[in-house]
Design an enzyme around this catalytic site. Sequence first.
Site, PDB file in Angstrom:
ATOM      1  N   GLU A 175      10.156  -5.922   4.240  1.00  0.00           N
ATOM      2  CA  GLU A 175      10.387  -7.223   3.605  1.00  0.00           C
ATOM      3  C   GLU A 175       9.994  -7.200   2.129  1.00  0.00           C
ATOM      4  O   GLU A 175      10.723  -7.700   1.263  1.00  0.00           O
ATOM      5  CB  GLU A 175       9.588  -8.319   4.327  1.00  0.00           C
ATOM      6  CG  GLU A 175       9.901  -8.474   5.799  1.00  0.00           C
ATOM      7  CD  GLU A 175       8.908  -7.729   6.677  1.00  0.00           C
ATOM      8  OE1 GLU A 175       8.607  -8.214   7.772  1.00  0.00           O
ATOM      9  OE2 GLU A 175       8.432  -6.645   6.248  1.00  0.00           O
ATOM     10  N   LYS A 199       0.829  -1.209   0.000  1.00  0.00           N
ATOM     11  CA  LYS A 199       0.000   0.000   0.000  1.00  0.00           C
ATOM     12  C   LYS A 199       0.860   1.254   0.000  1.00  0.00           C
ATOM     13  O   LYS A 199       0.636   2.182  -0.769  1.00  0.00           O
ATOM     14  CB  LYS A 199      -0.940  -0.009   1.203  1.00  0.00           C
ATOM     15  CG  LYS A 199      -1.888   1.200   1.250  1.00  0.00           C
ATOM     16  CD  LYS A 199      -2.842   1.127   2.429  1.00  0.00           C
ATOM     17  CE  LYS A 199      -3.907   0.082   2.224  1.00  0.00           C
ATOM     18  NZ  LYS A 199      -4.961   0.133   3.264  1.00  0.00           N
ATOM     19  N   GLU A 232      -5.075 -11.834  13.912  1.00  0.00           N
ATOM     20  CA  GLU A 232      -4.670 -10.430  13.805  1.00  0.00           C
ATOM     21  C   GLU A 232      -5.840  -9.509  14.105  1.00  0.00           C
ATOM     22  O   GLU A 232      -5.654  -8.378  14.563  1.00  0.00           O
ATOM     23  CB  GLU A 232      -4.111 -10.145  12.405  1.00  0.00           C
ATOM     24  CG  GLU A 232      -3.368  -8.814  12.309  1.00  0.00           C
ATOM     25  CD  GLU A 232      -2.582  -8.666  11.020  1.00  0.00           C
ATOM     26  OE1 GLU A 232      -1.351  -8.821  11.049  1.00  0.00           O
ATOM     27  OE2 GLU A 232      -3.216  -8.395   9.969  1.00  0.00           O
ATOM     28  N   HIS A 284      -3.481 -37.879  10.894  1.00  0.00           N
ATOM     29  CA  HIS A 284      -2.220 -38.553  11.181  1.00  0.00           C
ATOM     30  C   HIS A 284      -1.190 -37.571  11.735  1.00  0.00           C
ATOM     31  O   HIS A 284       0.009 -37.846  11.706  1.00  0.00           O
ATOM     32  CB  HIS A 284      -1.700 -39.239   9.921  1.00  0.00           C
ATOM     33  CG  HIS A 284      -2.640 -40.287   9.399  1.00  0.00           C
ATOM     34  ND1 HIS A 284      -2.614 -41.590   9.825  1.00  0.00           N
ATOM     35  CD2 HIS A 284      -3.668 -40.202   8.514  1.00  0.00           C
ATOM     36  CE1 HIS A 284      -3.561 -42.285   9.212  1.00  0.00           C
ATOM     37  NE2 HIS A 284      -4.218 -41.457   8.411  1.00  0.00           N
ATOM     38  N   GLY A 289      -5.417  -5.103   5.171  1.00  0.00           N
ATOM     39  CA  GLY A 289      -4.573  -6.071   4.473  1.00  0.00           C
ATOM     40  C   GLY A 289      -5.109  -7.486   4.500  1.00  0.00           C
ATOM     41  O   GLY A 289      -5.153  -8.168   3.475  1.00  0.00           O
ATOM     42  N   ARG A 290      -5.559  -7.964   5.666  1.00  0.00           N
ATOM     43  CA  ARG A 290      -6.035  -9.349   5.770  1.00  0.00           C
ATOM     44  C   ARG A 290      -7.405  -9.543   5.134  1.00  0.00           C
ATOM     45  O   ARG A 290      -7.868 -10.671   5.005  1.00  0.00           O
ATOM     46  CB  ARG A 290      -6.043  -9.777   7.238  1.00  0.00           C
ATOM     47  CG  ARG A 290      -6.857  -8.906   8.158  1.00  0.00           C
ATOM     48  CD  ARG A 290      -6.567  -9.239   9.620  1.00  0.00           C
ATOM     49  NE  ARG A 290      -7.213  -8.339  10.570  1.00  0.00           N
ATOM     50  CZ  ARG A 290      -6.721  -7.163  10.955  1.00  0.00           C
ATOM     51  NH1 ARG A 290      -5.589  -6.725  10.439  1.00  0.00           N
ATOM     52  NH2 ARG A 290      -7.361  -6.417  11.838  1.00  0.00           N
ATOM     53  N   LYS A 293       8.480  -4.456  14.479  1.00  0.00           N
ATOM     54  CA  LYS A 293       9.042  -3.761  13.308  1.00  0.00           C
ATOM     55  C   LYS A 293       9.986  -2.640  13.735  1.00  0.00           C
ATOM     56  O   LYS A 293      11.045  -2.442  13.147  1.00  0.00           O
ATOM     57  CB  LYS A 293       7.910  -3.176  12.451  1.00  0.00           C
ATOM     58  CG  LYS A 293       7.035  -4.193  11.758  1.00  0.00           C
ATOM     59  CD  LYS A 293       5.977  -3.471  10.935  1.00  0.00           C
ATOM     60  CE  LYS A 293       5.057  -4.424  10.217  1.00  0.00           C
ATOM     61  NZ  LYS A 293       4.020  -3.707   9.429  1.00  0.00           N
TER      62      LYS A 293
END
Length: 629
Positions: free
Chosen positions: A284, A278, A432, A463, A345-346, A590
């Site tokens: 990153e 954005k 979040e 399993h 964002g999510r 951050k």
Amino acid sequence: SFSFYPSIITFCIFTTGTISLWFAIIVNLSLASSSTYSSTSNSSSRIRRSGNIFSTMKCNEVPQFTALQASAAEFQSDEKLHLRNLIGDSSRCSGLAATHSTDNGARKIILDYSRQQVDGKTMELLFDLADKVDLSDKRHEMRIGSKINATEGRSVLHHSLRMPKGYDYESLNPGEGKQIMEDVHAVRDAMQIFTEKVRKGEFLGATSKPLKNYVCIGIGGSQLGPEFVAEALRADAAAAKASEGRTLRFLANVDPVDFELCTRDLDPEETLLVVISKTFTTAETMLNARTAKQWILKGLNAKGVTDDAHIASKHIIAVSTAIPKCVDFGIDPSNIFGFWSWVGGRFSVCSAVGILPLSLMYSYDVLSSFLDGAHDMDEHFFNAPLRENIPVLLGLLGVWNSTFLNYETRALLPYSQALKRLPAHIQQVDMESNGKRVAMDGSILPFSSGEINFGEPGTNGQHSFYQLMHQGRVVPADFIGFMESQAPIHLGEDTEPVSNHDELMSNFFAQPDALACGKTLTDLEQEGVSPELRPHKVFEGNRPSSSILMTKLDAFAIGQLLAIYEHRTAVQGFVWGLNSFDQWGVELGKVLAKQVRAQLSASRKGGAQVQGFNSSTSKLLEAYLAHGK
């Protein structure tokens, strides 16, 4: 306010350079100014709407909260309320289900929550609690664009991204709804035009080769949501056909190994980078973007293309609101696709964040069906009565299990390999959103909010961690299954009694009953199990779950599932009285990472000593820096 950018295409396709760039920015600023979603005439209404979120009673201050605590104590102590007894009550079970069908009746979603530790009385208390905290009003405030994300002063409108052309949002959001629809569909139209040009070979790379490989560079919601949908579409017949000869990869981790694995078998001449940020400042993402850009430039330089600006304009596009930064990076302004501050964002997979790269891979038509499915569930969520509302029911059951029965974890178990990335995406959406310590007014919550979410496709999970679910901790679970397979196989009745899909679904139906009923010592005695093994083979049962059975998994159903869990998350936040739409908890790490980054740079380049950290961190940093010397 917001900005959107596809209109710039009209003004920038003829020339490049300073004049066209600044003209584009001026146009963009004009559009942003004319499209502010908080007009003067509407401001008092907005303030009034926003105020409602603070005036609501807190869930722990109403009598229903105390009554639910007492009910939970009964369920945890009264053997008559064990699930093995409750599921034998057919009248109770028939009342603990909800069904949603599409208008044409071709699809249905069945939610069976009869294996939850609830009865009719419990559910009525939960509905009363929802009424006391104004759940329906909060749901409506979200729908009409009130600024329910109060800490950031933003509306929460990801549902508007899925509204079809012609949808009358103006009647729900007077003065703003029409503009929102125009802007959303301007971006959608621009994405359709661009992705079809790429897919048809009308937009080519710098060496005139078709662009068949798409590297999506982003992190968090920019990666998890699109990756979940991409994986879910792989086995869908229409999507698989549309993606033939194409590759979509996601580059999120700043670990250089992720970049190596993502690009090692790709040809830079045929690769398009999609940078998603954005602000175009996410550490990153931008390091990965610079790394990928260098890889593209080196690859094309080796082919004799020396104009780096031309290479970047043909091989890098962006989803961002930071046009000048994108342009400085070498991206053509006409290849920047915007979104809005009201898209968290999510919750952004239905914006250009997800639709752009997914349309490159699977076609815009397939993604339109995905958006239609999400919209179908949006309409169900906003319009269906609470007692018949699938996201509301799941949210209230989440509150019941977490706040009153004190179960701290929750499993999402899709009996579909195609949904293998759904648990990871919903983990972010939920944790979040609702992993908070304070209410909307800043007061400390007197209970824990949010659950630890995890999951894996069945039967793989059986399993792995089902051992713990059956005989260790109690983990409420959602089982998701489908009536039809994306890839049906039946080896034949002579060799196999059932098809592969029926074998899968046999486990889907059996596991919830096994968790609910368990196996008693008496059962083991009757089966003749040796006395020394009986304690090891007892299953206490009474482990709650819900089952979601859907017709088939395709783009439309993937959209429905996404919206179900987005809205479930909002419901729990509304009941708890917290803000599900900010994420201040991700900030501190951050900030500290910047300090570490500065130290590493100073030590690597100038031999600076480690300082300014606690002794534990200092020792680790010194060991890290000393390695290889």
